[in-house]
Motif scaffolding. Structure first.
Motif, PDB file in Angstrom:
ATOM      1  N   GLN A 190       0.816  -1.254   0.061  1.00  0.00           N
ATOM      2  CA  GLN A 190      -0.131   0.033   0.138  1.00  0.00           C
ATOM      3  C   GLN A 190       0.876   1.292  -0.192  1.00  0.00           C
ATOM      4  O   GLN A 190       1.941   1.235   0.552  1.00  0.00           O
ATOM      5  CB  GLN A 190      -0.944   0.038   1.236  1.00  0.00           C
ATOM      6  CG  GLN A 190      -1.976  -1.231   1.286  1.00  0.00           C
ATOM      7  CD  GLN A 190      -3.201  -0.809   2.236  1.00  0.00           C
ATOM      8  OE1 GLN A 190      -3.184  -1.795   3.067  1.00  0.00           O
ATOM      9  NE2 GLN A 190      -3.815   0.296   2.088  1.00  0.00           N
ATOM     10  N   SER A 191       0.348   2.240  -0.652  1.00  0.00           N
ATOM     11  CA  SER A 191       1.072   3.501  -0.817  1.00  0.00           C
ATOM     12  C   SER A 191       0.337   4.580  -0.915  1.00  0.00           C
ATOM     13  O   SER A 191      -0.836   4.400  -1.715  1.00  0.00           O
ATOM     14  CB  SER A 191       2.347   3.422  -2.091  1.00  0.00           C
ATOM     15  OG  SER A 191       1.532   3.297  -3.264  1.00  0.00           O
ATOM     16  N   PRO A 192       0.603   5.840  -0.293  1.00  0.00           N
ATOM     17  CA  PRO A 192       1.646   6.192   0.523  1.00  0.00           C
ATOM     18  C   PRO A 192       1.351   5.128   1.874  1.00  0.00           C
ATOM     19  O   PRO A 192       0.408   4.906   2.125  1.00  0.00           O
ATOM     20  CB  PRO A 192       1.947   7.651   0.504  1.00  0.00           C
ATOM     21  CG  PRO A 192       0.347   7.824   0.489  1.00  0.00           C
ATOM     22  CD  PRO A 192      -0.472   7.155  -0.459  1.00  0.00           C
ATOM     23  N   GLN A 193       2.267   5.339   2.687  1.00  0.00           N
ATOM     24  CA  GLN A 193       2.163   4.835   4.240  1.00  0.00           C
ATOM     25  C   GLN A 193       1.416   5.754   4.949  1.00  0.00           C
ATOM     26  O   GLN A 193       0.681   5.311   6.045  1.00  0.00           O
ATOM     27  CB  GLN A 193       3.535   4.403   4.694  1.00  0.00           C
ATOM     28  CG  GLN A 193       4.180   2.995   4.161  1.00  0.00           C
ATOM     29  CD  GLN A 193       5.361   2.681   4.789  1.00  0.00           C
ATOM     30  OE1 GLN A 193       6.120   3.558   5.078  1.00  0.00           O
ATOM     31  NE2 GLN A 193       5.774   1.517   4.829  1.00  0.00           N
ATOM     32  N   PHE A 194       1.790   6.914   4.746  1.00  0.00           N
ATOM     33  CA  PHE A 194       1.079   8.127   5.526  1.00  0.00           C
ATOM     34  C   PHE A 194       0.946   9.172   4.608  1.00  0.00           C
ATOM     35  O   PHE A 194       1.746   9.603   3.746  1.00  0.00           O
ATOM     36  CB  PHE A 194       2.143   8.436   6.548  1.00  0.00           C
ATOM     37  CG  PHE A 194       1.859   9.601   7.537  1.00  0.00           C
ATOM     38  CD1 PHE A 194       2.415  10.944   6.983  1.00  0.00           C
ATOM     39  CD2 PHE A 194       0.872   9.377   8.535  1.00  0.00           C
ATOM     40  CE1 PHE A 194       1.848  11.948   7.990  1.00  0.00           C
ATOM     41  CE2 PHE A 194       0.495  10.367   9.414  1.00  0.00           C
ATOM     42  CZ  PHE A 194       1.108  11.614   8.990  1.00  0.00           C
ATOM     43  N   LEU A 195      -0.387  10.049   4.836  1.00  0.00           N
ATOM     44  CA  LEU A 195      -0.613  11.104   4.004  1.00  0.00           C
ATOM     45  C   LEU A 195      -1.368  11.991   4.795  1.00  0.00           C
ATOM     46  O   LEU A 195      -2.296  11.620   5.561  1.00  0.00           O
ATOM     47  CB  LEU A 195      -1.680  10.469   2.878  1.00  0.00           C
ATOM     48  CG  LEU A 195      -1.957  11.680   1.791  1.00  0.00           C
ATOM     49  CD1 LEU A 195      -0.694  12.178   1.180  1.00  0.00           C
ATOM     50  CD2 LEU A 195      -2.812  10.954   0.926  1.00  0.00           C
TER      51      LEU A 195
ATOM     52  N   VAL B 295      -4.998   6.760  -2.858  1.00  0.00           N
ATOM     53  CA  VAL B 295      -4.059   5.725  -2.070  1.00  0.00           C
ATOM     54  C   VAL B 295      -4.163   4.678  -2.999  1.00  0.00           C
ATOM     55  O   VAL B 295      -5.193   3.953  -3.770  1.00  0.00           O
ATOM     56  CB  VAL B 295      -4.353   5.508  -0.533  1.00  0.00           C
ATOM     57  CG1 VAL B 295      -4.181   6.776   0.024  1.00  0.00           C
ATOM     58  CG2 VAL B 295      -5.749   4.658  -0.691  1.00  0.00           C
TER      59      VAL B 295
ATOM     60  N   CYS C 272      -2.901   0.243  -3.690  1.00  0.00           N
ATOM     61  CA  CYS C 272      -2.969  -1.147  -3.305  1.00  0.00           C
ATOM     62  C   CYS C 272      -2.348  -1.951  -4.431  1.00  0.00           C
ATOM     63  O   CYS C 272      -3.113  -2.142  -5.304  1.00  0.00           O
ATOM     64  CB  CYS C 272      -4.208  -1.671  -2.801  1.00  0.00           C
ATOM     65  SG  CYS C 272      -4.236  -3.370  -2.217  1.00  0.00           S
TER      66      CYS C 272
ATOM     67  N   TYR D 123      -6.223   3.320   6.354  1.00  0.00           N
ATOM     68  CA  TYR D 123      -7.247   2.489   5.177  1.00  0.00           C
ATOM     69  C   TYR D 123      -6.427   1.325   4.745  1.00  0.00           C
ATOM     70  O   TYR D 123      -5.049   1.282   4.525  1.00  0.00           O
ATOM     71  CB  TYR D 123      -7.199   3.376   3.957  1.00  0.00           C
ATOM     72  CG  TYR D 123      -8.308   4.521   4.242  1.00  0.00           C
ATOM     73  CD1 TYR D 123      -7.840   5.689   4.856  1.00  0.00           C
ATOM     74  CD2 TYR D 123      -9.600   4.301   3.655  1.00  0.00           C
ATOM     75  CE1 TYR D 123      -8.908   6.560   5.346  1.00  0.00           C
ATOM     76  CE2 TYR D 123     -10.436   5.361   3.983  1.00  0.00           C
ATOM     77  CZ  TYR D 123     -10.110   6.525   4.730  1.00  0.00           C
ATOM     78  OH  TYR D 123     -11.162   7.475   5.015  1.00  0.00           O
TER      79      TYR D 123
ATOM     80  N   THR E 212      -2.591   2.565   4.943  1.00  0.00           N
ATOM     81  CA  THR E 212      -2.245   4.112   4.561  1.00  0.00           C
ATOM     82  C   THR E 212      -2.704   4.698   5.675  1.00  0.00           C
ATOM     83  O   THR E 212      -4.247   4.725   5.914  1.00  0.00           O
ATOM     84  CB  THR E 212      -2.631   4.559   3.119  1.00  0.00           C
ATOM     85  OG1 THR E 212      -2.103   3.925   2.005  1.00  0.00           O
ATOM     86  CG2 THR E 212      -2.535   5.820   3.178  1.00  0.00           C
ATOM     87  N   LYS E 213      -2.191   5.649   6.454  1.00  0.00           N
ATOM     88  CA  LYS E 213      -2.434   6.265   7.561  1.00  0.00           C
ATOM     89  C   LYS E 213      -2.958   7.471   6.911  1.00  0.00           C
ATOM     90  O   LYS E 213      -1.985   8.357   6.357  1.00  0.00           O
ATOM     91  CB  LYS E 213      -1.428   6.402   8.522  1.00  0.00           C
ATOM     92  CG  LYS E 213      -2.131   7.038   9.749  1.00  0.00           C
ATOM     93  CD  LYS E 213      -1.152   6.926  11.282  1.00  0.00           C
ATOM     94  CE  LYS E 213      -1.946   7.607  12.369  1.00  0.00           C
ATOM     95  NZ  LYS E 213      -1.075   7.443  13.568  1.00  0.00           N
ATOM     96  N   LEU E 214      -4.180   8.085   6.990  1.00  0.00           N
ATOM     97  CA  LEU E 214      -4.757   9.217   6.527  1.00  0.00           C
ATOM     98  C   LEU E 214      -4.993  10.193   7.507  1.00  0.00           C
ATOM     99  O   LEU E 214      -5.718   9.984   8.135  1.00  0.00           O
ATOM    100  CB  LEU E 214      -5.612   9.085   5.437  1.00  0.00           C
ATOM    101  CG  LEU E 214      -6.490  10.054   4.926  1.00  0.00           C
ATOM    102  CD1 LEU E 214      -5.486  10.940   3.812  1.00  0.00           C
ATOM    103  CD2 LEU E 214      -7.560   9.549   3.924  1.00  0.00           C
TER     104      LEU E 214
END
Lengths: 116, 112
Positions: free
Chosen positions: B6-11, B21, B23, B87, B106-108
């Motif tokens: 998954q990308s990005p890991q953080f947004l 995001v 996958c 997510y 992904t942490k949003l």
């Protein structure tokens, strides 16, 4: 309909101890899966039970075990705890086969285990 | 090794912006699910996609399954603080007895 419940919500143990976590699935759901969640690692699958039988198993050592009762309630046990076992342990139930197209997994809030 | 990346890991973005995001995998999946997890709670299913090229919309969220069923994307239009969360995508493979394979998430964060 009540959701998935997990007890306890928080737990602090020391290295070498053992712990038992409990999960009550949604009424009528026969499949129960357990996951370990740590930051950056996502959900790591532990095992899945269906009708009291372990149907799938992840790549965890034998210290991690589980069982399911006739009422579909499930427990997981971790023996000889290690610092690296600190994590959020999630239980999920589903009506039938986990992962079937359209088959949803319903998660509990998790048990936060801290090993000191 | 994650089978689902998954990308990005953080947004972290401002309210009102759009975002996507991803996958991705080199493996084929029979279905793919997207979940959102909020602090102190377990993941909650948002959508399941099954057919290659499928697009599903959930209010401001648009989900797409790749034509080859190896990847998926989640696009959020006009993000709101209530979209904040982790997510997660999860794929099912027939070879693995339909056991779900999970991405790391992904942490949003949507700032007001």
């Amino acid at each position: 309909k009540a959701g998935v419940t997990q007890t306890p919500r928080y737990l602090i143990k020391t290295r070498g101890q053992q712990v038992t976590l409990s999960c009550s699935p949604i009424s009528g759901h026969r499949s129960v899966s357990w996951y370990q969640q740590t930051p950056g690692q996502g959900l790591q699958f532990l095992f899945e039970y269906f009708s009291e039988t372990q149907r799938n198993k992840g790549n965890f050592p034998g210290r991690f075990s589980g069982r399911q009762f006739s009422n579909s309630r499930s427990e997981m046990n971790v023996s000889t705890l290690e610092l690296g076992d600190s994590a959020l342990y999630l239980c999920a139930s589903s009506p039938e086969v986990a992962g079937d197209p359209g088959d949803e997994q319903f998660f509990g809030p998790g048990t936060r285990l801290t090993v000191l | 090794t994650q089978l689902l990346e998954q990308s990005p890991q953080f947004l972290s973005i401002q309210e009102g912006e759009n975002l996507t995001v991803y996958c991705n995998s080199s493996s084929v999946f029979s279905s793919l699910q997207w979940y959102r997890q909020e602090p102190g709670e377990g993941p909650v299913l948002l959508v399941t996609v099954v057919t290659g090229g499928e697009v599903k919309k959930l209010k401001r969220l648009t989900f797409q399954f790749g034509d080859a069923r190896k990847d998926s994307s989640l696009h959020i239009t006009a993000a709101q603080p209530g979209d904040t969360g982790l997510y997660l995508c999860a794929g099912a493979q027939e070879d693995s007895n339909y056991q779900l394979i999970w991405g790391a998430g992904t942490k949003l964060i949507i700032k007001p």
